[in-house]
Motif scaffolding. Sequence first.
Motif, PDB file in Angstrom:
ATOM      1  N   VAL A 276       0.807  -1.223   0.000  1.00 56.62           N
ATOM      2  CA  VAL A 276       0.000   0.000   0.000  1.00 56.62           C
ATOM      3  C   VAL A 276       0.842   1.277   0.000  1.00 56.62           C
ATOM      4  CG1 VAL A 276      -0.281  -0.022   2.527  1.00 56.62           C
ATOM      5  CG2 VAL A 276      -1.958   1.159   1.082  1.00 56.62           C
ATOM      6  N   VAL A 277       1.906   1.311   0.785  1.00 56.82           N
ATOM      7  CA  VAL A 277       2.702   2.544   0.884  1.00 56.82           C
ATOM      8  C   VAL A 277       3.428   2.821  -0.430  1.00 56.82           C
ATOM      9  CG1 VAL A 277       4.609   3.674   2.060  1.00 56.82           C
ATOM     10  CG2 VAL A 277       2.968   2.332   3.382  1.00 56.82           C
ATOM     11  N   GLU A 282       3.244   6.210  -5.789  1.00 61.09           N
ATOM     12  CA  GLU A 282       3.153   6.541  -7.215  1.00 61.09           C
ATOM     13  C   GLU A 282       2.066   7.574  -7.485  1.00 61.09           C
ATOM     14  OE1 GLU A 282       3.110   3.558 -10.218  1.00 61.09           O
ATOM     15  OE2 GLU A 282       4.143   2.088  -8.974  1.00 61.09           O
ATOM     16  N   ALA A 283       1.063   7.604  -6.609  1.00 61.15           N
ATOM     17  CA  ALA A 283      -0.012   8.581  -6.755  1.00 61.15           C
ATOM     18  C   ALA A 283       0.294   9.871  -6.007  1.00 61.15           C
ATOM     19  CB  ALA A 283      -1.326   7.991  -6.252  1.00 61.15           C
ATOM     20  N   GLY A 284       1.501   9.946  -5.441  1.00 62.67           N
ATOM     21  CA  GLY A 284       1.927  11.159  -4.759  1.00 62.67           C
ATOM     22  C   GLY A 284       1.495  11.262  -3.315  1.00 62.67           C
ATOM     23  N   LEU A 285       1.099  10.123  -2.702  1.00 64.54           N
ATOM     24  CA  LEU A 285       0.648  10.147  -1.312  1.00 64.54           C
ATOM     25  C   LEU A 285       1.785   9.763  -0.369  1.00 64.54           C
ATOM     26  CD1 LEU A 285      -2.873   8.427  -1.546  1.00 64.54           C
ATOM     27  CD2 LEU A 285      -2.290  10.845  -1.809  1.00 64.54           C
ATOM     28  N   SER A 292      -4.171   5.804   5.384  1.00 62.85           N
ATOM     29  CA  SER A 292      -5.471   6.384   5.737  1.00 62.85           C
ATOM     30  C   SER A 292      -6.573   6.056   4.740  1.00 62.85           C
ATOM     31  CB  SER A 292      -5.347   7.907   5.871  1.00 62.85           C
ATOM     32  OG  SER A 292      -5.103   8.506   4.605  1.00 62.85           O
ATOM     33  N   ILE A 293      -6.227   5.512   3.551  1.00 65.78           N
ATOM     34  CA  ILE A 293      -7.278   5.195   2.579  1.00 65.78           C
ATOM     35  C   ILE A 293      -8.171   4.064   3.067  1.00 65.78           C
ATOM     36  CG2 ILE A 293      -5.810   5.888   0.637  1.00 65.78           C
ATOM     37  CD1 ILE A 293      -6.194   2.553   0.162  1.00 65.78           C
ATOM     38  N   ASN A 340      -3.112   9.556 -11.845  1.00 66.87           N
ATOM     39  CA  ASN A 340      -4.174  10.549 -12.040  1.00 66.87           C
ATOM     40  C   ASN A 340      -4.782  10.917 -10.692  1.00 66.87           C
ATOM     41  OD1 ASN A 340      -7.087  11.458 -12.593  1.00 66.87           O
ATOM     42  ND2 ASN A 340      -6.204  11.430 -14.650  1.00 66.87           N
ATOM     43  N   ALA A 341      -5.258  12.148 -10.566  1.00 62.66           N
ATOM     44  CA  ALA A 341      -5.815  12.621  -9.297  1.00 62.66           C
ATOM     45  C   ALA A 341      -7.052  11.821  -8.870  1.00 62.66           C
ATOM     46  CB  ALA A 341      -6.179  14.103  -9.415  1.00 62.66           C
TER      47      ALA A 341
END
Length: 436
Positions: A276-277, A282-285, A292-293, A340-341
């Motif tokens: 997950v991390v 890759e999505a910028g988190l 937290s998702i 993508n956002a």
Amino acid sequence: MSTKLSIIQADKSPFFYGYIIAITGTIGIWASIPGQTAGVSTFTDPVKDALMLTRDQFSLAYMFGTLLSSIALTKAGKLYDQFGVTKTAATSVLILIITLLLCSVSPIIAGQISLITGFSHWTIPFVLMIVLFFLLRLSGQGVLTMTSRNMIMKWFDQMRGRINAFSSVSVSLGFSASPIFIDYLIQRYTWQGAWQVMAAGLTLVLIMILFFYKDNPEAHGLHPDGKSKTDTKKSLNAEDSKSSTLKEAKQSRSFWMYALILAFHAFFVTGLTFHVVALFAEAGLSRTESISIFLPMTVVSVITSISANFISDWIRLKILLYLMILGALVGSVGLLMLQNALATYLIIIGLGITGGLFAVINAITWPRFYGRKHLGAISGKAMSMMVMASALGPYFFSLAKTLTNTFATIAYISLAFVIAIAIGSLKANPPKKTVQ
């Protein structure tokens, strides 16, 4: 199963005993957490370091142990049909307790084996963990979960969906909170102590099973949903004539389509959870944002589960099957658009929907379509497919990242697989012997 040996008499309860079954069965599923991915993954770093294994070696041992447990689950389901829920569930908890205690001293065991054999190599702790993971996954994730869930479903018929709403939501919340609780145990008692504390807690679950777990309500002069039934034997014979064997179930398209979409969810969510991390980086988190998702995903899952469980008593399961397929498509598209956002939102919604429907379809489909007589063998086969898929998920996600430098490429395989299930499910109608 004879009721003469039971300390608690189900037919003497002042209210329908099925409600006690629903509560104790849910606790039984909670008790499987030490053998679930959520329960094991918290121990990864301290245990691999203590055993001097690399992350890849530890993950590979987990995969092999899980794959071996998936092979044994169909046989375990048949044993459940033969010996009943109390003996099967109690044996699985006892094995889980012993395995947790062995896990807590695994470095000592590995050291002793090296001392006795005069052979010091990483393969010793590696093989040891394969064996321990096999026992953890078989007893916890597999047999204890399967028997507890099947027991609940056997005690309800027309109320099956509503009772499963209570159980599945409780399980979702318990599983979501478990990593935090287990991490607290590790911080306070060390990782060895955490496994020992959980083993001690499971002894209470073992006592609960011996006292309160019961097989079919008819064996106690009762009837599903608490309805009165004067001719219990006639009712059992009528249902048994409609029940399918595992061989008959495997000959129906419905079995494979429902089992495959459940296996896909296990594959996808385990692969994503394991990485997950790195995946959401890759999505910028950040790490915190990535973890937290699971909160909004659980919210979507709980809402979906409650809604689907309640309506499942009145609608065709095929509608829920296609809703789960739709959720799988949304999640796969989100993974494909990882940078993508909108990707994070699509994954949360998609996996929230599939997670909520997973609990409904897995619990309700098998007794509704194939009856209760061979429920252990049939659900055991389906469970073995899910466990096998959960073993492969982390490895294939990692392989996609290694080969293409992005997790997004696994989405192409996911989309192709889900679309194939969607097409195959067009004729996945209830079998002719369906028990309603």
